[in-house]
Motif scaffolding. Structure first.
Motif, mmCIF file in Angstrom:
data_model
loop_
_atom_site.group_PDB
_atom_site.id
_atom_site.type_symbol
_atom_site.label_atom_id
_atom_site.label_comp_id
_atom_site.label_asym_id
_atom_site.label_seq_id
_atom_site.Cartn_x
_atom_site.Cartn_y
_atom_site.Cartn_z
ATOM 1 N N LEU A 107 21.127 24.028 3.457
ATOM 2 C CA LEU A 107 22.309 24.014 2.540
ATOM 3 C C LEU A 107 23.206 22.828 2.654
ATOM 4 C CD1 LEU A 107 23.003 27.787 2.840
ATOM 5 C CD2 LEU A 107 21.484 26.654 1.366
ATOM 6 N N THR A 108 23.576 22.146 1.629
ATOM 7 C CA THR A 108 24.481 21.155 1.594
ATOM 8 C C THR A 108 25.848 21.288 1.144
ATOM 9 O OG1 THR A 108 23.806 20.358 -0.515
ATOM 10 C CG2 THR A 108 22.420 19.544 1.163
ATOM 11 N N ALA A 109 26.918 20.607 1.417
ATOM 12 C CA ALA A 109 28.165 20.839 1.251
ATOM 13 C C ALA A 109 28.343 20.377 -0.124
ATOM 14 C CB ALA A 109 29.127 20.067 2.262
ATOM 15 N N ASP A 110 29.301 20.608 -0.638
ATOM 16 C CA ASP A 110 29.651 20.216 -2.144
ATOM 17 C C ASP A 110 30.054 18.875 -2.187
ATOM 18 O OD1 ASP A 110 30.585 20.265 -4.846
ATOM 19 O OD2 ASP A 110 32.594 20.546 -4.494
ATOM 20 N N GLY A 111 29.298 18.007 -3.098
ATOM 21 C CA GLY A 111 29.507 16.666 -3.205
ATOM 22 C C GLY A 111 28.305 15.906 -2.490
ATOM 23 N N THR A 112 27.297 16.453 -1.913
ATOM 24 C CA THR A 112 26.245 15.978 -1.053
ATOM 25 C C THR A 112 25.108 15.770 -2.078
ATOM 26 O OG1 THR A 112 26.986 16.865 1.087
ATOM 27 C CG2 THR A 112 24.727 16.022 0.573
ATOM 28 N N CYS A 113 24.557 14.620 -2.094
ATOM 29 C CA CYS A 113 23.421 14.074 -3.072
ATOM 30 C C CYS A 113 22.192 15.137 -2.400
ATOM 31 C CB CYS A 113 23.033 13.033 -3.252
ATOM 32 S SG CYS A 113 21.711 12.725 -4.159
ATOM 33 N N THR A 114 21.648 16.160 -2.992
ATOM 34 C CA THR A 114 20.479 16.967 -2.520
ATOM 35 C C THR A 114 19.366 16.019 -2.527
ATOM 36 O OG1 THR A 114 20.134 17.914 -4.496
ATOM 37 C CG2 THR A 114 21.496 19.037 -2.810
ATOM 38 N N GLN A 115 19.115 15.284 -3.567
ATOM 39 C CA GLN A 115 17.924 14.457 -3.588
ATOM 40 C C GLN A 115 18.030 13.497 -2.547
ATOM 41 O OE1 GLN A 115 16.982 13.710 -7.873
ATOM 42 N NE2 GLN A 115 18.935 14.514 -8.280
ATOM 43 N N ALA A 116 19.254 12.753 -2.152
ATOM 44 C CA ALA A 116 19.078 11.908 -1.120
ATOM 45 C C ALA A 116 18.629 12.358 0.304
ATOM 46 C CB ALA A 116 20.615 11.060 -1.155
ATOM 47 N N ARG A 117 19.217 13.735 0.411
ATOM 48 C CA ARG A 117 18.881 14.287 1.769
ATOM 49 C C ARG A 117 17.457 14.688 1.665
ATOM 50 N NH1 ARG A 117 18.533 14.438 6.527
ATOM 51 N NH2 ARG A 117 18.086 16.482 7.561
ATOM 52 N N ALA A 118 16.756 15.045 0.545
ATOM 53 C CA ALA A 118 15.521 15.329 0.564
ATOM 54 C C ALA A 118 14.586 14.105 0.813
ATOM 55 C CB ALA A 118 15.140 16.081 -0.776
ATOM 56 N N ARG A 119 15.055 12.929 0.414
ATOM 57 C CA ARG A 119 14.327 11.696 0.752
ATOM 58 C C ARG A 119 14.528 11.303 2.034
ATOM 59 N NH1 ARG A 119 17.013 10.287 -3.969
ATOM 60 N NH2 ARG A 119 15.674 10.188 -5.890
ATOM 61 N N ASP A 120 15.379 11.698 2.650
ATOM 62 C CA ASP A 120 15.689 11.494 4.208
ATOM 63 C C ASP A 120 14.632 12.015 4.885
ATOM 64 O OD1 ASP A 120 17.836 9.540 3.695
ATOM 65 O OD2 ASP A 120 19.448 10.972 3.967
ATOM 66 N N ILE A 121 14.614 13.401 4.369
ATOM 67 C CA ILE A 121 13.575 14.396 5.329
ATOM 68 C C ILE A 121 11.991 13.760 4.988
ATOM 69 C CG2 ILE A 121 12.564 16.515 5.211
ATOM 70 C CD1 ILE A 121 15.346 17.655 4.550
ATOM 71 N N ALA A 122 11.887 13.221 3.708
ATOM 72 C CA ALA A 122 10.480 12.799 3.535
ATOM 73 C C ALA A 122 10.451 11.311 4.087
ATOM 74 C CB ALA A 122 10.526 12.512 1.887
ATOM 75 N N ALA A 123 11.170 10.634 4.588
ATOM 76 C CA ALA A 123 11.155 9.427 5.262
ATOM 77 C C ALA A 123 10.667 9.866 6.771
ATOM 78 C CB ALA A 123 12.421 8.695 5.620
ATOM 79 N N GLY A 124 10.685 10.984 7.220
ATOM 80 C CA GLY A 124 10.040 11.126 8.470
ATOM 81 C C GLY A 124 8.975 11.891 8.544
ATOM 82 N N GLY A 125 8.147 11.621 7.188
ATOM 83 C CA GLY A 125 6.654 12.272 7.337
ATOM 84 C C GLY A 125 6.272 13.257 6.247
ATOM 85 N N ALA A 126 7.577 14.117 5.705
ATOM 86 C CA ALA A 126 7.090 15.062 4.627
ATOM 87 C C ALA A 126 6.976 14.512 3.347
ATOM 88 C CB ALA A 126 8.611 15.859 4.516
ATOM 89 N N CYS A 127 6.326 15.376 2.522
ATOM 90 C CA CYS A 127 5.841 14.994 1.045
ATOM 91 C C CYS A 127 7.046 15.493 0.220
ATOM 92 C CB CYS A 127 4.541 15.711 0.740
ATOM 93 S SG CYS A 127 4.250 15.237 -1.040
ATOM 94 N N PHE A 128 7.729 14.402 -0.341
ATOM 95 C CA PHE A 128 8.928 14.873 -1.524
ATOM 96 C C PHE A 128 8.217 15.168 -2.702
ATOM 97 C CE2 PHE A 128 12.726 12.751 -3.615
ATOM 98 C CZ PHE A 128 13.038 14.040 -3.807
ATOM 99 N N LEU A 129 8.412 16.532 -3.321
ATOM 100 C CA LEU A 129 7.785 16.632 -4.428
ATOM 101 C C LEU A 129 8.332 15.989 -5.657
ATOM 102 C CD1 LEU A 129 6.828 20.511 -3.744
ATOM 103 C CD2 LEU A 129 5.244 18.535 -3.972
ATOM 104 N N ASP A 130 9.955 15.854 -5.447
ATOM 105 C CA ASP A 130 10.698 15.251 -6.409
ATOM 106 C C ASP A 130 10.582 15.892 -7.810
ATOM 107 O OD1 ASP A 130 12.441 13.240 -7.470
ATOM 108 O OD2 ASP A 130 11.175 11.622 -7.154
#
Length: 361
Positions: free
Chosen positions: A135-158
């Motif tokens: 869960l992200t705080a107000d004003g946080t870009c959820t897509q940017a956070r998902a990309r950060d997680i994907a950078a660690g090896g996850a598949c970003f469905l986007d």
């Protein structure tokens, strides 16, 4: 002397797994009966038939079931999704629920990056399916956070970046083909209007493209919260357009223009106030005997406005829209009078306004 055969490569192993996963998704699609198209007529609109495509009937409770299946297929067929890989996406809830369901089907771990203000029932549903919610705080870009997680090896469905291309808009029982197939035997088989909202842009793009592909005269109306990113972008064709106001209606009313927004297949846009969307969602429960979410109410308000315009012009025909997701997910928000009061929404006043529109819209 002939060379001994090479050992199977990791790529070959993954291709074998991907083929099995794709076959599993095809079997799931075959098992899922098409959603119902509910027919309604209202005394104030003689000669105009209303149809509600009940996408909440999908196994995961929303039209995002179709999108989630398409996103998994797209990732598999592009070689981006591997056996045992974690899957991640940014979502305000309904897509995440559907993605968690498909991830469980394929034996994959799923992470949903969601705004902390997401309806609690949606968060609970993702967790119940084995998904993890960040869960992200107000004003946080959820897509940017998902990309950060994907950078660690996850598949970003986007979903926001790929929705309009992951869905096969030419057919394959997409939502547009399903609607037109179900309408074939109705008095007005080619709808005057098909109405939908815009979250990722995938549904509106699919419907708009399919209508043109089939050479149909049916027009596409996008129903959106007032001042949304799509509204501003559609008017100006500016990809940098931003919403002029926030919305309480989850799943639509994006703050900015998403990559999947295809403006030129949309014939008109109708802006709907949050209070009217919520009143219409409450009215749908009285009409149909079960709850649907706020975006379904938004669609209904737009349908009534279009029908009023047809009535003035003396036109008859059909209008089709979507019932997008189950209203039980909003028991603690849109269907909670204390929550509404805290957000300045008076459901009684809004419902009276809707009743007036039904009489004189």
């Amino acid at each position: 002397m002939s060379a001994s055969p090479a050992a199977p490569s990791r790529a070959t192993d993954n291709r074998t797994w991907a083929a099995a996963a794709i076959a599993q998704l095809h079997r799931e699609a075959a098992r899922s009966a098409d959603t119902h198209l509910l027919h309604m007529q209202f005394a104030g609109f003689p000669g105009i038939d209303f149809y509600f495509k009940d996408e909440a009937a999908h196994p995961t409770g929303s039209l995002k079931h179709r999108l989630a299946r398409s996103l998994f297929l797209y990732a598999l067929c592009n070689g981006r999704l591997r056996e045992g890989q974690t899957v991640v996406d940014a979502s305000s809830g309904s897509t995440a629920i559907s993605e968690a369901w498909f991830a469980r089907l394929l034996g994959l771990r799923f992470i949903a990056v969601m705004p902390a203000c997401t309806a609690p029932a949606k968060i609970d549903a993702v967790r119940a399916l084995g998904g993890h919610c960040e869960l992200t705080a107000d004003g946080t870009c959820t897509q940017a956070r998902a990309r950060d997680i994907a950078a660690g090896g996850a598949c970003f469905l986007d979903q926001f970046g790929l929705a309009e291309r992951a869905t096969d808009w030419r057919g394959n029982n997409n939502i547009a083909e399903s609607i037109l197939g179900q309408m074939a035997g109705e008095p007005h088989p080619q709808p005057a209007w098909i109405v939908c909202g815009v979250g990722t842009g995938g549904t509106s793009a699919t419907i708009g493209r399919y209508l043109r592909y089939r050479g149909l005269e049916s027009q596409l109306c996008v129903a959106e919260p007032s001042g949304s990113g799509f509204v501003q972008g559609w008017r100006s064709r500016d990809p940098r357009a931003r919403a002029t106001r926030p919305t309480l209606i989850e799943g639509i009313g994006r703050p900015g223009v998403e990559p999947g927004f295809v403006f030129d297949v949309v014939d008109t846009v109708i802006e709907v106030e949050d209070a009217d969307s919520i009143a219409a969602a409450w009215w749908l429960e009285d009409l149909l005997g079960r709850r649907y979410g706020g975006s379904s109410g938004t669609n209904l308000v737009a349908c009534l406005q279009l029908a009023a315009q047809m009535r003035v012009r003396g036109e008859t025909g059909s209008i089709v829209t979507l019932l997008c997701d189950r209203g039980e997910r909003y028991a603690q928000t849109l269907f909670d009078r204390d929550w509404l009061a805290a957000h300045g929404i008076d459901p009684n006043r809004a419902q009276a306004r809707l009743a007036s529109r039904l009489r004189t819209a």
